[in-house]
Design a protein around this motif. Structure first.
Motif, PDB file in Angstrom:
ATOM      1  N   PRO A 276     -23.066 -32.590 -29.655  1.00  0.00           N
ATOM      2  CA  PRO A 276     -24.041 -33.614 -30.009  1.00  0.00           C
ATOM      3  C   PRO A 276     -24.467 -33.504 -31.466  1.00  0.00           C
ATOM      4  O   PRO A 276     -24.691 -32.405 -31.981  1.00  0.00           O
TER       5      PRO A 276
ATOM      6  N   ALA B  61     -27.165 -34.138 -32.662  1.00  0.00           N
ATOM      7  CA  ALA B  61     -28.536 -33.620 -32.738  1.00  0.00           C
ATOM      8  C   ALA B  61     -28.562 -32.131 -33.039  1.00  0.00           C
ATOM      9  O   ALA B  61     -29.573 -31.593 -33.482  1.00  0.00           O
ATOM     10  N   ARG B  62     -27.441 -31.478 -32.801  1.00  0.00           N
ATOM     11  CA  ARG B  62     -27.376 -30.042 -33.092  1.00  0.00           C
ATOM     12  C   ARG B  62     -27.661 -29.771 -34.563  1.00  0.00           C
ATOM     13  O   ARG B  62     -28.157 -28.704 -34.930  1.00  0.00           O
TER      14      ARG B  62
ATOM     15  N   SER C 255     -29.851 -31.175 -36.374  1.00  0.00           N
ATOM     16  CA  SER C 255     -31.236 -31.489 -36.745  1.00  0.00           C
ATOM     17  C   SER C 255     -31.983 -30.288 -37.300  1.00  0.00           C
ATOM     18  O   SER C 255     -33.002 -30.442 -37.970  1.00  0.00           O
TER      19      SER C 255
ATOM     20  N   THR D  90     -19.468 -32.399 -34.457  1.00  0.00           N
ATOM     21  CA  THR D  90     -20.722 -33.143 -34.445  1.00  0.00           C
ATOM     22  C   THR D  90     -20.579 -34.525 -35.081  1.00  0.00           C
ATOM     23  O   THR D  90     -21.528 -35.306 -35.086  1.00  0.00           O
TER      24      THR D  90
END
Length: 218
Positions: free
Chosen positions: A146, A148-149, A151, A210
């Protein structure tokens, strides 16, 4: 003293590598293994700094052994393979391998590789790693992570990760960001630490998985 385990199901290959490494004043071969099960057991028992793992072994192969070793220990893994004939290189990278050696590696290159990996560095040049990863991601070998990793990274760190995936060295990253090499090195260290990655090879993979970098695009 760098402690090493050599795992290969071919006895002559295994013994040859062990003999070459054991002859070095700063390297000690603490165990040999003929398959993945023996390799994992040897690493658990001896806690070496580096393990050489043949990708293709009976019972448990080198990829699964690398996953277990990477999850349980700080031992660095180098895969033994014949690149032109092996379609599992990407899986080996994902499993935690820090690099690769061809089975017909020269004596000096074998010794150098063990020393490099023992110091915490990756065995493949970043540009070579990028081409390798692109070949396998284009072939559909990835299982994306993802986005979002990422972030946890600052904007500077995300840019650093993108540059790592493009094969840039620390001095090149520093020049592109107009910062000191020391600062660039700090950014690289922060990326690895925050994402829980062992080395630059794993960083390149994370950038692809990602979606930060798309295979074939610059």
């Amino acid at each position: 003293m760098t402690r090493v385990v050599v795992a290969d199901d071919q006895e002559l290959v295994r013994a040859g590598f062990a003999m070459i490494l054991d002859a070095q004043a700063d390297i000690e071969v603490v165990a040999e293994a003929g398959d993945g099960f023996q390799a994992v057991a040897a690493v658990r028992d001896h806690r070496p700094d580096v393990v050489l793992l043949d990708i293709r072994m009976p019972g448990m192969d080198g990829i699964e052994a690398a996953r277990i070793i990477g999850a349980e220990t700080d031992c660095r893994t180098v895969m033994l393979t014949t690149f032109d004939q092996d379609d599992h290189v990407f899986d080996a990278l994902r499993a935690g391998a820090s690099g690769f050696l061809l089975k017909d590696v020269r004596r000096d290159d074998l010794v150098h590789a063990v020393r490099v990996v023992a110091k915490g560095e990756s065995l493949l040049a970043p540009s070579v790693t990028r081409r390798l990863v692109e070949q396998f991601t284009v072939g559909g070998a990835t299982r994306p992570l993802p986005a979002a990793r990422l972030s946890v990274l600052t904007s500077r760190e995300r840019e650093t990760l993108r540059m790592l995936a493009e094969g840039m060295s620390n001095p090149e990253i520093a020049a592109a960001m107009v910062v000191s090499t020391h600062t660039a090195k700090t950014h690289v260290s922060n990326v690895l630490s925050k994402l829980g990655l062992r080395d630059r090879v794993q960083a390149v993979i994370a950038a692809y998985e990602t979606g930060l970098v798309v295979p074939g695009q610059r």
